[in-house]
Design a protein around this motif. Structure first.
Motif, PDB file in Angstrom:
ATOM      1  N   SER A  72       0.828  -1.201   0.000  1.00 34.54           N
ATOM      2  CA  SER A  72       0.000   0.000   0.000  1.00 34.54           C
ATOM      3  C   SER A  72       0.864   1.253   0.000  1.00 34.54           C
ATOM      4  O   SER A  72       0.604   2.208  -0.747  1.00 34.54           O
ATOM      5  CB  SER A  72      -0.927  -0.002   1.221  1.00 34.54           C
ATOM      6  OG  SER A  72      -1.698   1.181   1.269  1.00 34.54           O
ATOM      7  N   PHE A  73       1.906   1.266   0.825  1.00 34.12           N
ATOM      8  CA  PHE A  73       2.803   2.421   0.871  1.00 34.12           C
ATOM      9  C   PHE A  73       3.482   2.638  -0.484  1.00 34.12           C
ATOM     10  O   PHE A  73       3.541   3.764  -0.993  1.00 34.12           O
ATOM     11  CB  PHE A  73       3.856   2.208   1.962  1.00 34.12           C
ATOM     12  CG  PHE A  73       4.802   3.360   2.136  1.00 34.12           C
ATOM     13  CD1 PHE A  73       4.444   4.463   2.906  1.00 34.12           C
ATOM     14  CD2 PHE A  73       6.053   3.348   1.539  1.00 34.12           C
ATOM     15  CE1 PHE A  73       5.319   5.539   3.061  1.00 34.12           C
ATOM     16  CE2 PHE A  73       6.933   4.411   1.690  1.00 34.12           C
ATOM     17  CZ  PHE A  73       6.573   5.512   2.456  1.00 34.12           C
ATOM     18  N   GLU A  74       3.957   1.566  -1.074  1.00 30.73           N
ATOM     19  CA  GLU A  74       4.663   1.666  -2.353  1.00 30.73           C
ATOM     20  C   GLU A  74       3.760   2.170  -3.472  1.00 30.73           C
ATOM     21  O   GLU A  74       4.207   2.921  -4.349  1.00 30.73           O
ATOM     22  CB  GLU A  74       5.237   0.296  -2.721  1.00 30.73           C
ATOM     23  CG  GLU A  74       6.017   0.275  -4.023  1.00 30.73           C
ATOM     24  CD  GLU A  74       6.571  -1.099  -4.328  1.00 30.73           C
ATOM     25  OE1 GLU A  74       6.713  -1.435  -5.527  1.00 30.73           O
ATOM     26  OE2 GLU A  74       6.851  -1.859  -3.369  1.00 30.73           O
ATOM     27  N   ASP A  75       2.489   1.770  -3.447  1.00 28.63           N
ATOM     28  CA  ASP A  75       1.570   2.102  -4.534  1.00 28.63           C
ATOM     29  C   ASP A  75       0.873   3.453  -4.365  1.00 28.63           C
ATOM     30  O   ASP A  75       0.167   3.890  -5.270  1.00 28.63           O
ATOM     31  CB  ASP A  75       0.495   1.023  -4.664  1.00 28.63           C
ATOM     32  CG  ASP A  75       1.043  -0.276  -5.230  1.00 28.63           C
ATOM     33  OD1 ASP A  75       2.182  -0.263  -5.745  1.00 28.63           O
ATOM     34  OD2 ASP A  75       0.343  -1.302  -5.147  1.00 28.63           O
ATOM     35  N   THR A  76       1.049   4.106  -3.222  1.00 24.48           N
ATOM     36  CA  THR A  76       0.344   5.348  -2.935  1.00 24.48           C
ATOM     37  C   THR A  76       1.145   6.552  -3.396  1.00 24.48           C
ATOM     38  O   THR A  76       2.291   6.744  -2.991  1.00 24.48           O
ATOM     39  CB  THR A  76       0.041   5.473  -1.426  1.00 24.48           C
ATOM     40  OG1 THR A  76      -0.743   4.354  -1.020  1.00 24.48           O
ATOM     41  CG2 THR A  76      -0.710   6.755  -1.125  1.00 24.48           C
ATOM     42  N   GLY A  77       0.501   7.389  -4.222  1.00 19.66           N
ATOM     43  CA  GLY A  77       1.163   8.591  -4.717  1.00 19.66           C
ATOM     44  C   GLY A  77       0.737   9.855  -4.011  1.00 19.66           C
ATOM     45  O   GLY A  77       1.424  10.884  -4.076  1.00 19.66           O
ATOM     46  N   PRO A 111       4.274   9.849   0.557  1.00 22.31           N
ATOM     47  CA  PRO A 111       3.518  10.699  -0.367  1.00 22.31           C
ATOM     48  C   PRO A 111       3.019  11.960   0.336  1.00 22.31           C
ATOM     49  O   PRO A 111       2.883  11.992   1.564  1.00 22.31           O
ATOM     50  CB  PRO A 111       2.343   9.809  -0.769  1.00 22.31           C
ATOM     51  CG  PRO A 111       2.145   8.911   0.410  1.00 22.31           C
ATOM     52  CD  PRO A 111       3.516   8.640   0.956  1.00 22.31           C
ATOM     53  N   PRO A 112       2.707  13.022  -0.425  1.00 24.16           N
ATOM     54  CA  PRO A 112       2.130  14.233   0.173  1.00 24.16           C
ATOM     55  C   PRO A 112       0.704  13.973   0.649  1.00 24.16           C
ATOM     56  O   PRO A 112      -0.005  13.128   0.090  1.00 24.16           O
ATOM     57  CB  PRO A 112       2.150  15.237  -0.981  1.00 24.16           C
ATOM     58  CG  PRO A 112       2.073  14.382  -2.214  1.00 24.16           C
ATOM     59  CD  PRO A 112       2.865  13.144  -1.885  1.00 24.16           C
ATOM     60  N   CYS A 113       0.302  14.700   1.685  1.00 22.86           N
ATOM     61  CA  CYS A 113      -1.029  14.550   2.263  1.00 22.86           C
ATOM     62  C   CYS A 113      -1.845  15.817   2.017  1.00 22.86           C
ATOM     63  O   CYS A 113      -1.379  16.920   2.343  1.00 22.86           O
ATOM     64  CB  CYS A 113      -0.933  14.286   3.764  1.00 22.86           C
ATOM     65  SG  CYS A 113      -0.123  12.739   4.187  1.00 22.86           S
ATOM     66  N   TYR A 114      -3.042  15.668   1.461  1.00 27.37           N
ATOM     67  CA  TYR A 114      -3.951  16.776   1.183  1.00 27.37           C
ATOM     68  C   TYR A 114      -5.032  16.784   2.261  1.00 27.37           C
ATOM     69  O   TYR A 114      -5.781  15.817   2.400  1.00 27.37           O
ATOM     70  CB  TYR A 114      -4.534  16.639  -0.214  1.00 27.37           C
ATOM     71  CG  TYR A 114      -3.486  16.887  -1.277  1.00 27.37           C
ATOM     72  CD1 TYR A 114      -3.364  18.136  -1.884  1.00 27.37           C
ATOM     73  CD2 TYR A 114      -2.584  15.888  -1.625  1.00 27.37           C
ATOM     74  CE1 TYR A 114      -2.372  18.379  -2.829  1.00 27.37           C
ATOM     75  CE2 TYR A 114      -1.582  16.121  -2.565  1.00 27.37           C
ATOM     76  CZ  TYR A 114      -1.488  17.365  -3.161  1.00 27.37           C
ATOM     77  OH  TYR A 114      -0.490  17.618  -4.083  1.00 27.37           O
ATOM     78  N   VAL A 115      -5.081  17.859   3.019  1.00 29.26           N
ATOM     79  CA  VAL A 115      -5.949  17.963   4.182  1.00 29.26           C
ATOM     80  C   VAL A 115      -7.188  18.782   3.825  1.00 29.26           C
ATOM     81  O   VAL A 115      -7.077  19.940   3.384  1.00 29.26           O
ATOM     82  CB  VAL A 115      -5.220  18.620   5.362  1.00 29.26           C
ATOM     83  CG1 VAL A 115      -6.136  18.707   6.578  1.00 29.26           C
ATOM     84  CG2 VAL A 115      -3.940  17.850   5.694  1.00 29.26           C
ATOM     85  N   ARG A 145      -4.885  13.470  -7.093  1.00 29.19           N
ATOM     86  CA  ARG A 145      -4.712  12.735  -8.354  1.00 29.19           C
ATOM     87  C   ARG A 145      -3.600  13.350  -9.200  1.00 29.19           C
ATOM     88  O   ARG A 145      -2.761  12.643  -9.766  1.00 29.19           O
ATOM     89  CB  ARG A 145      -6.012  12.746  -9.155  1.00 29.19           C
ATOM     90  CG  ARG A 145      -7.007  11.653  -8.830  1.00 29.19           C
ATOM     91  CD  ARG A 145      -8.133  11.726  -9.854  1.00 29.19           C
ATOM     92  NE  ARG A 145      -9.208  10.803  -9.617  1.00 29.19           N
ATOM     93  CZ  ARG A 145      -9.209   9.522 -10.014  1.00 29.19           C
ATOM     94  NH1 ARG A 145      -8.153   9.041 -10.637  1.00 29.19           N
ATOM     95  NH2 ARG A 145     -10.248   8.741  -9.770  1.00 29.19           N
ATOM     96  N   ALA A 146      -3.613  14.674  -9.288  1.00 24.90           N
ATOM     97  CA  ALA A 146      -2.600  15.361 -10.094  1.00 24.90           C
ATOM     98  C   ALA A 146      -1.201  15.114  -9.548  1.00 24.90           C
ATOM     99  O   ALA A 146      -0.236  14.974 -10.307  1.00 24.90           O
ATOM    100  CB  ALA A 146      -2.904  16.854 -10.139  1.00 24.90           C
ATOM    101  N   ALA A 147      -1.094  15.059  -8.224  1.00 28.74           N
ATOM    102  CA  ALA A 147       0.209  14.841  -7.600  1.00 28.74           C
ATOM    103  C   ALA A 147       0.648  13.386  -7.668  1.00 28.74           C
ATOM    104  O   ALA A 147       1.847  13.091  -7.711  1.00 28.74           O
ATOM    105  CB  ALA A 147       0.165  15.293  -6.142  1.00 28.74           C
ATOM    106  N   ALA A 148      -0.316  12.461  -7.678  1.00 27.79           N
ATOM    107  CA  ALA A 148       0.001  11.033  -7.584  1.00 27.79           C
ATOM    108  C   ALA A 148       0.549  10.454  -8.871  1.00 27.79           C
ATOM    109  O   ALA A 148       1.216   9.414  -8.854  1.00 27.79           O
ATOM    110  CB  ALA A 148      -1.242  10.259  -7.168  1.00 27.79           C
TER     111      ALA A 148
END
Length: 241
Positions: A72-77, A111-115, A145-148
């Motif tokens: 999950s960590f590896e696949d998360t953008g 990955p970056p977190c969007y709050v 999505r744009a960042a991932a």
């Protein structure tokens, strides 16, 4: 249904060939709570709520739990979270240089977190990890999505933001890490979600959790292979998931 590896994860997920998705991913007790009662800055998961996340927090991890967490960590953008969860993880007892999204995974690759928030905080302790979105959950998912890029977006909670994402039909896949635990109270999941058709795609079992993966079909009719006839059957919004 997707073929499943011995770890319990879909083969295409392990091979990295699946299309990027928006995934709602959360740990939950058997009676439907994602925190215990008494959530505050000192007790981010409520009093005794750490047991919901025993599959991550307790050592040694089983091979299944370790594989689920690492993949999950590896696949998360990019990650989407709510303001209440942010206030806890960026608080004095929250994340640090070594612990963050994915718990003890390599935080230099986190990955970056969007709050999702009505108003950004005036001070951010871990400023490099967070971006703040005031236009709602859908806007946060769009930015994530744009960042991932070609990786997945994970809506990690809390319950309210995850429920909003499901209710607004923003989610492609639901992953529940079901803890063998009855809490009897706390923060309940799915309070905002109406009838929704799900298709079970994978199950992985360990002593501390059952990891369930569902495709979110939505509230409209859809077809799915019928295991009895080899043809198709209709998914209906008036069926209880």
């Amino acid at each position: 249904m997707s073929s499943v590896h011995s770890s319990g994860l879909p083969e295409e997920t392990l091979e990295g060939t699946s299309m990027p998705k928006v995934i709602a991913d959360i740990s939950m007790s058997l009676d439907g709570y994602v925190t215990a009662p008494g959530v505050d800055q000192e007790h981010g998961l409520g009093i005794g709520g750490e047991a919901i996340h025993a599959w991550v927090l307790e050592e040694p991890r089983s091979p299944v739990d370790a594989a689920v967490l690492a993949r999950s960590f590896e696949d998360t953008g990019a990650v989407v979270m709510g303001r209440r969860l942010y206030d806890i993880v960026d608080g004095p007892n929250g994340w640090n240089d070594d612990v963050g999204y994915g718990h003890d995974q390599d935080q230099s690759a986190a990955p970056p977190c969007y709050v999702v928030t009505h108003e950004p905080p005036t001070r951010v302790r871990l400023a490099s990890r967070f971006r703040f979105v005031t236009a709602g959950v859908a806007a946060a998912v769009d930015q994530a999505r744009a960042a991932a890029g070609d990786k997945d977006v994970v809506v990690m909670g809390g319950a309210n933001v995850l429920d909003q994402a499901l209710a607004e039909r923003l989610v492609d896949e639901l992953r529940i890490h079901l803890s063998p635990l009855l809490l009897g109270g706390g923060t309940r999941l799915f309070e905002l979600v109406g009838p929704t058709t799900l298709i079970q795609r994978a199950v992985a079992e360990s002593p501390r959790a059952t990891h369930l993966t569902y495709e979110v079909v939505g509230d409209h009719e859809a077809t799915d292979p019928d295991p009895d006839t080899g043809g198709t059957r209709q998914g209906r919004s008036d069926l209880t998931p």
